[in-house]
Scaffold this motif. Structure first.
Motif, PDB file in Angstrom:
ATOM      1  N   LEU A  90       0.826  -1.201   0.000  1.00  0.00           N
ATOM      2  CA  LEU A  90       0.000   0.000   0.000  1.00  0.00           C
ATOM      3  C   LEU A  90       0.867   1.260   0.000  1.00  0.00           C
ATOM      4  O   LEU A  90       0.593   2.219  -0.722  1.00  0.00           O
ATOM      5  N   SER A  91       1.928   1.219   0.796  1.00  0.00           N
ATOM      6  CA  SER A  91       2.721   2.444   0.880  1.00  0.00           C
ATOM      7  C   SER A  91       3.400   2.723  -0.458  1.00  0.00           C
ATOM      8  O   SER A  91       3.494   3.873  -0.887  1.00  0.00           O
ATOM      9  N   ASP A  92       3.866   1.673  -1.122  1.00  0.00           N
ATOM     10  CA  ASP A  92       4.428   1.883  -2.459  1.00  0.00           C
ATOM     11  C   ASP A  92       3.397   2.490  -3.405  1.00  0.00           C
ATOM     12  O   ASP A  92       3.707   3.403  -4.172  1.00  0.00           O
ATOM     13  N   SER A  93       2.201   1.979  -3.334  1.00  0.00           N
ATOM     14  CA  SER A  93       1.203   2.480  -4.280  1.00  0.00           C
ATOM     15  C   SER A  93       0.860   3.933  -3.963  1.00  0.00           C
ATOM     16  O   SER A  93       0.613   4.733  -4.869  1.00  0.00           O
ATOM     17  N   ARG A  94       0.869   4.263  -2.678  1.00  0.00           N
ATOM     18  CA  ARG A  94       0.616   5.679  -2.323  1.00  0.00           C
ATOM     19  C   ARG A  94       1.729   6.591  -2.830  1.00  0.00           C
ATOM     20  O   ARG A  94       1.471   7.715  -3.287  1.00  0.00           O
ATOM     21  N   GLU A  95       2.936   6.078  -2.752  1.00  0.00           N
ATOM     22  CA  GLU A  95       4.068   6.863  -3.264  1.00  0.00           C
ATOM     23  C   GLU A  95       3.886   7.100  -4.773  1.00  0.00           C
ATOM     24  O   GLU A  95       4.150   8.204  -5.274  1.00  0.00           O
ATOM     25  N   MET A  96       3.438   6.088  -5.438  1.00  0.00           N
ATOM     26  CA  MET A  96       3.241   6.214  -6.883  1.00  0.00           C
ATOM     27  C   MET A  96       2.161   7.241  -7.201  1.00  0.00           C
ATOM     28  O   MET A  96       2.314   8.061  -8.112  1.00  0.00           O
ATOM     29  N   LEU A  97       1.071   7.167  -6.451  1.00  0.00           N
ATOM     30  CA  LEU A  97      -0.015   8.127  -6.667  1.00  0.00           C
ATOM     31  C   LEU A  97       0.494   9.547  -6.433  1.00  0.00           C
ATOM     32  O   LEU A  97       0.275  10.452  -7.249  1.00  0.00           O
ATOM     33  N   GLN A  98       1.198   9.724  -5.327  1.00  0.00           N
ATOM     34  CA  GLN A  98       1.688  11.060  -4.986  1.00  0.00           C
ATOM     35  C   GLN A  98       2.610  11.600  -6.078  1.00  0.00           C
ATOM     36  O   GLN A  98       2.493  12.748  -6.502  1.00  0.00           O
ATOM     37  N   ALA A  99       3.506  10.736  -6.529  1.00  0.00           N
ATOM     38  CA  ALA A  99       4.442  11.161  -7.575  1.00  0.00           C
ATOM     39  C   ALA A  99       3.697  11.586  -8.837  1.00  0.00           C
ATOM     40  O   ALA A  99       4.010  12.618  -9.445  1.00  0.00           O
ATOM     41  N   ALA A 100       2.702  10.794  -9.203  1.00  0.00           N
ATOM     42  CA  ALA A 100       1.963  11.112 -10.430  1.00  0.00           C
ATOM     43  C   ALA A 100       1.174  12.401 -10.265  1.00  0.00           C
ATOM     44  O   ALA A 100       1.113  13.226 -11.180  1.00  0.00           O
ATOM     45  N   GLU A 101       0.578  12.547  -9.110  1.00  0.00           N
ATOM     46  CA  GLU A 101      -0.223  13.763  -8.875  1.00  0.00           C
ATOM     47  C   GLU A 101       0.680  14.991  -8.881  1.00  0.00           C
ATOM     48  O   GLU A 101       0.350  16.014  -9.471  1.00  0.00           O
ATOM     49  N   GLU A 102       1.818  14.869  -8.196  1.00  0.00           N
ATOM     50  CA  GLU A 102       2.726  16.014  -8.152  1.00  0.00           C
ATOM     51  C   GLU A 102       3.258  16.377  -9.531  1.00  0.00           C
ATOM     52  O   GLU A 102       3.477  17.542  -9.838  1.00  0.00           O
ATOM     53  N   ALA A 103       3.456  15.348 -10.332  1.00  0.00           N
ATOM     54  CA  ALA A 103       3.970  15.609 -11.681  1.00  0.00           C
ATOM     55  C   ALA A 103       2.881  16.123 -12.612  1.00  0.00           C
ATOM     56  O   ALA A 103       3.169  16.585 -13.718  1.00  0.00           O
ATOM     57  N   GLY A 104       1.643  16.037 -12.161  1.00  0.00           N
ATOM     58  CA  GLY A 104       0.542  16.524 -12.989  1.00  0.00           C
ATOM     59  C   GLY A 104       0.278  15.687 -14.231  1.00  0.00           C
ATOM     60  O   GLY A 104      -0.273  16.180 -15.209  1.00  0.00           O
ATOM     61  N   VAL A 105       0.662  14.411 -14.191  1.00  0.00           N
ATOM     62  CA  VAL A 105       0.419  13.549 -15.353  1.00  0.00           C
ATOM     63  C   VAL A 105      -0.872  12.754 -15.175  1.00  0.00           C
ATOM     64  O   VAL A 105      -1.391  12.624 -14.059  1.00  0.00           O
ATOM     65  N   CYS A 106      -1.350  12.241 -16.278  1.00  0.00           N
ATOM     66  CA  CYS A 106      -2.501  11.331 -16.193  1.00  0.00           C
ATOM     67  C   CYS A 106      -2.005   9.962 -15.764  1.00  0.00           C
ATOM     68  O   CYS A 106      -0.937   9.502 -16.180  1.00  0.00           O
ATOM     69  N   HIS A 107      -2.793   9.290 -14.944  1.00  0.00           N
ATOM     70  CA  HIS A 107      -2.390   7.960 -14.480  1.00  0.00           C
ATOM     71  C   HIS A 107      -3.601   7.048 -14.490  1.00  0.00           C
ATOM     72  O   HIS A 107      -4.691   7.419 -14.102  1.00  0.00           O
ATOM     73  N   MET A 108      -3.371   5.852 -14.980  1.00  0.00           N
ATOM     74  CA  MET A 108      -4.457   4.872 -15.073  1.00  0.00           C
ATOM     75  C   MET A 108      -3.958   3.543 -14.528  1.00  0.00           C
ATOM     76  O   MET A 108      -2.778   3.213 -14.651  1.00  0.00           O
ATOM     77  N   VAL A 109      -4.877   2.782 -13.919  1.00  0.00           N
ATOM     78  CA  VAL A 109      -4.515   1.448 -13.451  1.00  0.00           C
ATOM     79  C   VAL A 109      -5.403   0.441 -14.194  1.00  0.00           C
ATOM     80  O   VAL A 109      -6.567   0.721 -14.473  1.00  0.00           O
ATOM     81  N   GLY A 110      -4.835  -0.723 -14.490  1.00  0.00           N
ATOM     82  CA  GLY A 110      -5.460  -1.632 -15.452  1.00  0.00           C
ATOM     83  C   GLY A 110      -6.550  -2.550 -14.938  1.00  0.00           C
ATOM     84  O   GLY A 110      -6.452  -3.760 -15.097  1.00  0.00           O
ATOM     85  N   PHE A 111      -7.570  -1.981 -14.345  1.00  0.00           N
ATOM     86  CA  PHE A 111      -8.707  -2.813 -13.960  1.00  0.00           C
ATOM     87  C   PHE A 111      -9.628  -2.943 -15.168  1.00  0.00           C
ATOM     88  O   PHE A 111     -10.655  -2.269 -15.266  1.00  0.00           O
ATOM     89  N   ASN A 112      -9.265  -3.821 -16.055  1.00  0.00           N
ATOM     90  CA  ASN A 112      -9.918  -3.879 -17.359  1.00  0.00           C
ATOM     91  C   ASN A 112     -11.365  -4.362 -17.307  1.00  0.00           C
ATOM     92  O   ASN A 112     -12.148  -4.057 -18.191  1.00  0.00           O
ATOM     93  N   TYR A 113     -11.724  -5.109 -16.256  1.00  0.00           N
ATOM     94  CA  TYR A 113     -13.078  -5.676 -16.258  1.00  0.00           C
ATOM     95  C   TYR A 113     -14.171  -4.612 -16.176  1.00  0.00           C
ATOM     96  O   TYR A 113     -15.312  -4.857 -16.546  1.00  0.00           O
ATOM     97  N   ARG A 114     -13.818  -3.442 -15.680  1.00  0.00           N
ATOM     98  CA  ARG A 114     -14.782  -2.334 -15.710  1.00  0.00           C
ATOM     99  C   ARG A 114     -15.295  -2.070 -17.122  1.00  0.00           C
ATOM    100  O   ARG A 114     -16.356  -1.475 -17.281  1.00  0.00           O
ATOM    101  N   PHE A 115     -14.516  -2.458 -18.112  1.00  0.00           N
ATOM    102  CA  PHE A 115     -14.805  -2.035 -19.476  1.00  0.00           C
ATOM    103  C   PHE A 115     -15.583  -3.062 -20.300  1.00  0.00           C
ATOM    104  O   PHE A 115     -15.685  -2.939 -21.504  1.00  0.00           O
ATOM    105  N   SER A 116     -16.100  -4.073 -19.633  1.00  0.00           N
ATOM    106  CA  SER A 116     -17.070  -4.934 -20.314  1.00  0.00           C
ATOM    107  C   SER A 116     -18.354  -4.144 -20.471  1.00  0.00           C
ATOM    108  O   SER A 116     -18.812  -3.515 -19.519  1.00  0.00           O
ATOM    109  N   PRO A 117     -18.971  -4.214 -21.626  1.00  0.00           N
ATOM    110  CA  PRO A 117     -20.253  -3.510 -21.784  1.00  0.00           C
ATOM    111  C   PRO A 117     -21.267  -3.922 -20.711  1.00  0.00           C
ATOM    112  O   PRO A 117     -22.015  -3.084 -20.215  1.00  0.00           O
ATOM    113  N   ALA A 118     -21.273  -5.172 -20.336  1.00  0.00           N
ATOM    114  CA  ALA A 118     -22.238  -5.614 -19.332  1.00  0.00           C
ATOM    115  C   ALA A 118     -21.954  -4.985 -17.972  1.00  0.00           C
ATOM    116  O   ALA A 118     -22.877  -4.680 -17.217  1.00  0.00           O
ATOM    117  N   VAL A 119     -20.689  -4.779 -17.658  1.00  0.00           N
ATOM    118  CA  VAL A 119     -20.345  -4.124 -16.389  1.00  0.00           C
ATOM    119  C   VAL A 119     -20.721  -2.644 -16.451  1.00  0.00           C
ATOM    120  O   VAL A 119     -21.216  -2.074 -15.475  1.00  0.00           O
TER     121      VAL A 119
END
Lengths: 388, 388, 388, 388
Positions: free
Chosen positions: B109-138
């Motif tokens: 968890l702490s690593d992932s928080r560090e990653m989020l913070q870094a991305a937010e501070e850098a002002g970049v777009c960040h996405m995580v690959g939870f692909n199942y959200r993208f089924s039309p049925a979901v």
């Protein structure tokens, strides 16, 4: 012995199911002990008279103590509301009657233990009404597990989903009152799952649960049974507190190392009565859903690799339990048949002077898990069954 | 901006899925940002060259640091093994690149928080690959929940069942080693369920779990990937310890009062990849199983009383998400389409200078639940998410 | 009239089903006419005595003529082999008895017409045993069609698939002999489909069929019933010719313009008894399969466009036919319940001095289609029902 | 040869499916011949330019004759409307190009024979687009049948059900006009079933059919494709006659003695695209439905007698065709994958200088059955295929 004189207390949902079982048994299992539907008992004289006539009982009485005392009765069948089970069972045991008691055996574990002890000391046969064991498809699961065809069991997951009290205006029937029903979905539905787990997988060593009452208050009923009621006053009806759980979930570890997941709820929209489980073993899996009670889905790892898949077995072939007594293959059975098979086992056990299965030991064991889960909910911790 | 120059690290299972998504997107979503498959990165020069050619990448490199440093790259796509995610993501953020990272975001968890913070501070777009959200049925479930058509949610139950390591002789691939994979079924499969729960039901407030490693030791692999391996030495192969869970189950309470049940296992014989969930609300229910990903079963309490039942909706009609971009109704999509839709969202978000969904916040939130469950397992108690 | 004195001829498969229906009716439908199981009739004295005892008949006789002549009998129930139907029915009509005759009504259309005429002239009630009409799910189809909720009917497709004679060594039971059975799969299985078509869609105007006997010769049986037999001599058993069809298919045009497709076979491996049909109308469709007899799949074009799909309705709700007499919602019925509901209709009709449905007119109409198909097979041409 | 230069005529539904196949093939089947998407052809310059860009074609032309004449093209892919197939195919053959033609091959049997002859005489490879053969589950059926694991085939029943023109206001698109489409549901949907029958069961010897056009007139379309259209004028739109069948059913006898039943309709409410069949053999059965294209239900008579049932095989295991090129087991494929596998076969055949399967012979054979059925409908008699 080839005659079994039955006195039955209660004549609602379960009483109807039992009566039908007693009446139908001899027609399809002519070798079985023939139940004599001797005396029906209920508190309301007029109602019990009507029920006796409709359901085919020779006599009726309104006082269960009188019934228990008669010496022309071999078996006392208890399907009155749960809070009455204990007293009747103790008296029946004392009177030397065999006992067939609906589940849950009692409102508490200690009560159920008292009942077991009384029956054992009296040397009578005792049975508890976990009828779902008697689906041919469930018998097939038992056979597959026992013969080792599923291998070592890793997982048991089960859910009993209903939706009959989803509407917040559904009234406060006795099944929603702790003092009569003991618990809600947990004891009513979860109990069946626990018994199936014991029967098919083995003993449970520890549990942790979670419980919820989504609708805290409901309209008082004018008139009611356990499952239905009418509340004439609509929105303005006075309300009372729901004192049982609407839903209870728990995780379990079995003594053989398998992991269990259990869920009982009356808030699953669209599920009238989905009583389903799945077992995963090292050599295969099975899936069962009582809404399709004639079917069992079965998977074997040993199948040829290009045709591996869950088989939909319709358990109506001669190779399946009870099937030959009924109809040709593919002609299905219904809910009530579980009771007919249950009564068949009861009669065979009494004839053979052995305990039927499931008996009060199973009822006690189920009650222990029910209470362990309740304790785990209230104390928010894992509860080891050895504590109980 | 209508061009997105991608540098991707990793080219196995997920790399193939992402490559296919980048290539296919413009053909079916011509209005979308067009990904340019610029540079593929992997440690093994020969292998990455072959992969780049096969998958259609213009160039390849063997040093991800070099890739991250290039100024002709807009997006870094990270699908290397989980233990590599953090370092790459931090560097990418520092270099001002948008980041698309496979799940789980990181090993802790702490690593992932560090990653989020870094991305937010850098002002970049960040996405995580939870692909199942993208089924039309979901997506349809999301729409039904958000619009209130299912009412108040009471239950979420989900299970992700696989059986690929059921055989005790299956070798010790990296996905079975904690130092590389972080966890076993929990992080690999359970993570998807948790993300779906967050997406569809809401935040989780507390959890309690149970975990097991059924097979404690496995043959060492000569050669391996995450999912498959060969062990040439058969029964005599030296063995090593499995350091992740084979199965993890947990109960959860959602902040909105719903009850959750989660199960992830790699020991469910017959289930190649059953990623399924059910939601029960006060006005209806839905059931989803990814093995039939085009279908959603939907129930409404408001249906006419004589025709109430779960509807099998095939989510390929114009009324369903993404459907018009593909084929006529009834012509189904497959697993890989979830990635194409995922990349569509990524491109739209980058174009619109907003964060894609799901992003690192969702990754962190998922990781918090994963770790809370792990803590609940090791400390044998309920863990409140506020602790994490 | 609230008592119906029954004399029944035949006590095998159908006799058991009818006996169970007579016995069970009063328990679940207490308002219904109460059948009195008066006299059972069969040729073999010992066997019929045993059957009478097991099935609960008060007396037994071995001569059906004696039975028909008794004046303490109101209803003659004919479930002897098909070749005996006509003579008994004519005698019963002459004696002024109501008649309940199993299907097929007779071996030929002209015989069945004679039976209808005799019953009509005698002014007695007559019923034919198309029991599948009495599944709650089929009653729901009827309701949906009649109320117009499916719109104009375009298609009816139906198939009754069994596999009990797939093995070429299965012996030559009477159901495989034309002189006793009339026809094979066509009259046994197809007849049910035709009746359902008449009931649910309407009259058929023309047909064309195709028929086959895959196994032309079979071992003679030592001992047999219609469905099972033993042949003690194995491979060396003498063989006799199969004189009925193993499978018959036909196309039909209904008077209302709908198109029909029918298939009956005993050579569909894996189908113990799949009796299924689908109806497509301008406003919706239904699918039914008797192996899941409690369920009906229903589709409406008027559903919201994002949730259109076949609903799986479990026809055990209070809104469904017969359901309230039985168990709570979700507790399913079986094959035998169709007979109980059939006998309910019979009793109600006799009480009300109206013809039950289905009656001999329906039997004749079905026979006309059966024979039209046979003619179309032998003459290799479309046959218009007006020819018959 | 490891490069295949393709010129494609048509870019609507099928053109998109083919383009996607050409593009995707090299990524998942790197050993296959690599198609070069060279030239796209269509009559409308602007539209074809846009399509070429979107679908990834290097160049475009508006005159197919010019395309056929180019010497930098190896393969002509014809997916223009059916009435254009013949002329293009003859020209392509003459120019020595390999030909991949969508089904139906032509509007008439004699045209399709001319096409076959031209291609054979030119010595080019020719393929016809019966893509459903290329579902992994269908390949599994083929394997089961060919290896004898289903035994002797007794029954083939198939139905292709759609509902896209159920609404009488749906306009008169070209697929409803005989002069362009040849026929309606028969040639569009039934053709696929016929090809599957040929592929899986064998040649058909005789047929008899029934056909109907339920809606005789429809609004003229302002703008249209084969599948969709807009009619701006609503109820007042001028109407034109529908000149093709809405539904066609037929019975068939196969040369090997099997019986066949076929149904194609666009009037089956609730069926977006149910392309399903069942095969019953002496040793087993299979059931397939394209809406669940990854699945095959398989039954074997040799299974242990207590666990006989249809297995639901998900054809994504390494033991299944194509599966290893794609995703791990349980990760499903969609409609478009059939085209990718089809193009794989095409490339392999061209490389190996053999005819691909299915080729124009199969197209002709299918056309012969289509026309035999049409003749049987118009002449109201059985038609022997030897007549054709």
């Amino acid at each position: 012995m080839n005659q079994l004189r039955v006195g039955m207390i209660g004549y609602k949902f379960m009483g109807k199911a039992h009566s039908n079982a007693y009446r139908t048994l001899p027609m399809f299992f002519p070798e079985a002990v023939k139940p004599e539907m001797a005396v029906l008992c209920g508190r309301d004289g007029q109602a019990v008279q009507r029920a006796a006539e409709q359901l085919g009982w020779r006599q009726y009485v309104t006082d269960w103590k009188e019934l228990v005392a008669r010496d022309d009765i071999d078996l006392i069948d208890i399907n009155a509301p749960s809070d009455a089970h204990k007293e009747i069972a103790l008296a029946a045991a004392k009177a030397g009657k065999h006992i067939f008691c609906e589940k849950p055996l009692a409102l508490t574990l200690s009560d159920s233990r008292e009942m077991l002890q009384a029956a054992e000391e009296a040397g009578v046969c005792h049975m508890v009404g976990f009828n779902y064991r008697f689906s041919p498809a469930v018998k097939l699961v038992k056979k597959l597990v026992e013969s080792g065809r599923l291998g070592q069991i890793y997982h048991f997951r089960a859910w009993f989903l209903q939706d009959w009290i989803l509407d917040p205006e559904f009234p406060l029937v006795w099944r929603l009152q702790k003092e009569i029903a003991g618990s809600g979905s947990h004891g009513d539905l979860g109990a069946h799952l626990i018994d199936l787990a014991h029967y098919l997988v083995g003993d449970i060593s520890e549990v942790i649960g979670m419980s919820e009452t989504f609708i805290k208050e409901r309209p008082l009923a004018d008139e009611m049974t356990g499952l239905s009621a009418k509340s004439s006053k609509g929105k303005d009806a006075p309300k009372g507190p729901v004192t049982v759980d609407d839903a209870t979930l728990f995780l379990a570890r079995f003594e053989n190392g398998a992991l269990g997941s259990f869920e009982a709820t009356r808030f699953a929209a669209g599920h009238r009565s989905t009583n389903a489980f799945e077992i995963n073993g090292s050599l295969g899996s099975v899936k069962f859903d009582f809404e399709r009670m004639n079917e069992l889905e079965v998977y074997f790892t040993s199948d040829d690799e290009d045709v591996q898949g869950f088989r939909r077995v319709v358990a109506t072939d001669p190779a399946h339990a009870y099937a030959e007594a009924w109809w040709p293959p593919g002609h299905t059975l219904g809910f009530e048949h579980t009771f007919i098979h249950e009564v068949l086992e009861l009669g065979e056990a009494i004839s053979a002077s052995r305990q039927p299965e499931p008996n009060f030991r199973d009822g006690v064991k189920c009650q222990a898990v029910l209470e362990a889960v309740e304790r785990s909910v209230s104390e928010r911790r894992w509860v080891d069954l050895s504590e109980m």
